[in-house]
Design a protein around this motif. Structure first.
Motif, short mmCIF file in Angstrom:
data_model
loop_
_atom_site.label_atom_id
_atom_site.label_comp_id
_atom_site.label_asym_id
_atom_site.label_seq_id
_atom_site.Cartn_x
_atom_site.Cartn_y
_atom_site.Cartn_z
N SER A 1 -8.61 63.46 -73.52
CA SER A 1 -8.13 62.86 -72.28
C SER A 1 -7.98 63.91 -71.17
O SER A 1 -7.48 65.01 -71.40
CB SER A 1 -6.76 62.20 -72.51
N ALA A 2 -8.37 63.53 -69.98
CA ALA A 2 -8.18 64.40 -68.83
C ALA A 2 -6.71 64.42 -68.40
O ALA A 2 -6.29 65.30 -67.66
CB ALA A 2 -9.05 63.92 -67.68
N ASP A 3 -5.93 63.44 -68.85
CA ASP A 3 -4.53 63.31 -68.47
C ASP A 3 -3.56 63.93 -69.48
O ASP A 3 -2.37 63.70 -69.40
CB ASP A 3 -4.16 61.83 -68.30
N ARG A 4 -4.06 64.69 -70.41
CA ARG A 4 -3.18 65.23 -71.45
C ARG A 4 -2.12 66.15 -70.82
O ARG A 4 -2.35 66.74 -69.76
CB ARG A 4 -3.97 65.95 -72.52
N GLU A 5 -0.99 66.25 -71.52
CA GLU A 5 0.15 67.01 -71.00
C GLU A 5 0.18 68.45 -71.48
O GLU A 5 1.13 69.17 -71.20
CB GLU A 5 1.44 66.30 -71.38
N TRP A 6 -0.82 68.90 -72.17
CA TRP A 6 -0.85 70.27 -72.69
C TRP A 6 -2.07 70.99 -72.15
O TRP A 6 -3.06 70.37 -71.79
CB TRP A 6 -0.83 70.27 -74.22
N ALA A 7 -1.97 72.31 -72.14
CA ALA A 7 -3.05 73.11 -71.58
C ALA A 7 -3.77 73.95 -72.63
O ALA A 7 -4.93 74.28 -72.46
CB ALA A 7 -2.50 74.04 -70.50
N ASP A 8 -3.07 74.29 -73.71
CA ASP A 8 -3.62 75.20 -74.70
C ASP A 8 -3.65 74.56 -76.07
O ASP A 8 -2.66 73.94 -76.49
CB ASP A 8 -2.79 76.49 -74.76
N GLY A 9 -4.75 74.73 -76.76
CA GLY A 9 -4.88 74.23 -78.12
C GLY A 9 -5.36 75.34 -79.04
O GLY A 9 -6.04 76.28 -78.61
N PHE A 10 -4.98 75.23 -80.30
CA PHE A 10 -5.39 76.18 -81.32
C PHE A 10 -5.88 75.41 -82.54
O PHE A 10 -5.36 74.32 -82.82
CB PHE A 10 -4.23 77.08 -81.75
N THR B 1 -0.19 72.82 -77.02
CA THR B 1 1.06 73.22 -76.38
C THR B 1 0.88 73.32 -74.87
O THR B 1 -0.22 73.54 -74.38
CB THR B 1 1.55 74.57 -76.96
N GLY B 2 1.97 73.15 -74.18
CA GLY B 2 1.98 73.30 -72.74
C GLY B 2 3.26 74.02 -72.31
O GLY B 2 4.26 74.01 -73.04
N TYR B 3 3.22 74.62 -71.16
CA TYR B 3 4.38 75.36 -70.66
C TYR B 3 5.01 74.60 -69.51
O TYR B 3 4.32 74.16 -68.59
CB TYR B 3 3.95 76.75 -70.19
N SER B 4 6.32 74.42 -69.59
CA SER B 4 7.07 73.76 -68.53
C SER B 4 7.82 74.84 -67.75
O SER B 4 8.82 75.39 -68.23
CB SER B 4 8.05 72.76 -69.15
N ARG B 5 7.32 75.14 -66.58
CA ARG B 5 7.84 76.27 -65.80
C ARG B 5 9.29 76.05 -65.35
O ARG B 5 10.10 76.96 -65.37
CB ARG B 5 6.94 76.52 -64.60
N TRP B 6 9.63 74.83 -64.96
CA TRP B 6 10.95 74.60 -64.36
C TRP B 6 12.09 74.93 -65.32
O TRP B 6 13.15 75.38 -64.89
CB TRP B 6 11.09 73.18 -63.82
N ASN B 7 11.90 74.72 -66.62
CA ASN B 7 12.96 75.05 -67.58
C ASN B 7 12.54 76.14 -68.57
O ASN B 7 13.22 76.35 -69.57
CB ASN B 7 13.45 73.80 -68.32
N ARG B 8 11.41 76.78 -68.28
CA ARG B 8 10.89 77.87 -69.11
C ARG B 8 10.83 77.45 -70.58
O ARG B 8 11.28 78.13 -71.47
CB ARG B 8 11.76 79.12 -68.93
N ARG B 9 10.20 76.30 -70.81
CA ARG B 9 10.10 75.73 -72.15
C ARG B 9 8.63 75.62 -72.55
O ARG B 9 7.83 75.04 -71.82
CB ARG B 9 10.73 74.34 -72.14
N GLN B 10 8.28 76.19 -73.69
CA GLN B 10 6.96 76.00 -74.28
C GLN B 10 7.07 74.75 -75.15
O GLN B 10 7.91 74.70 -76.05
CB GLN B 10 6.55 77.21 -75.14
#
Length: 181
Positions: free
Chosen positions: A60-69, A83-92
């Motif tokens: 999906s182009a709308d997925r909420e994550w940026a990195d996969g392994f 996984t994705g990084y949420s900058r506002w709360n510094r949460r992976q």
């Protein structure tokens, strides 16, 4: 086992062959207490099974994550994490973690999680955070064995066939308490 970054679209076919059905013979029953919640692991008369349909999210182009392994045994993909990084709360945020049923119990999940933890540290994350279900006790036990703790829940997150399940949120700190401020 080797863990490498996900290659799209090249890995989609191999991911489609992962057997990611989870089975549990217990559930974590959630009870409200005067000061919060308590959990009681309770056997079920019929083990629950769930097929985790994740492939549509991978493509999906709308997925909420940026990195996969992916974890590989030779040329075969045996596990997947996203996984994705949420900058506002510094949460992976760990969005997906699946290990092929035939390869479970071999440290594959731990290897994938280590890559997510490393990425979180590189991103400056305070913690790695994830969601699973109270019906997936093997996953909860595995996450706890890797240092995650239950930090919250939501009894209203799911609907349809999963409406009876409670979402459990787990987190593992990546920085010390003094660094969180």
């Amino acid at each position: 086992m080797n863990v490498r970054p996900l290659r799209l679209p090249d890995d989609v076919e191999a991911l489609s062959h992962l057997d990611v059905i989870s089975t549990a013979d217990t559930v974590l029953n959630v009870a409200t207490t005067a000061t919060g919640f308590s959990f009681t692991e309770t056997p079920v008369s019929v083990p629950s099974s769930k097929n985790h349909e994740f492939l549509a999210d991978v493509t999906s182009a709308d997925r909420e994550w940026a990195d996969g392994f992916v974890a590989c045994d030779g040329a075969n993909i045996t596990g997947f994490a996203a996984t994705g990084y949420s900058r506002w709360n510094r949460r992976q945020v760990l969005c997906h973690l699946y290990v092929d049923r035939a390869h479970r119990g071999r440290g594959i999940a731990r290897g994938l999680i280590e890559h997510v933890l490393d990425l979180g540290r590189a991103n400056g994350a305070r913690q790695v955070w994830l969601e699973t279900q109270n019906t997936n006790t093997p996953a909860v036990r595995a996450y706890q064995a890797m240092g995650f703790e239950i930090v919250g829940l939501d009894r209203t997150l799911y609907d349809g066939d999963a409406a009876h399940e409670t979402a459990l949120y787990l987190a593992k700190p990546l920085v010390s308490t003094s660094e969180r401020r």
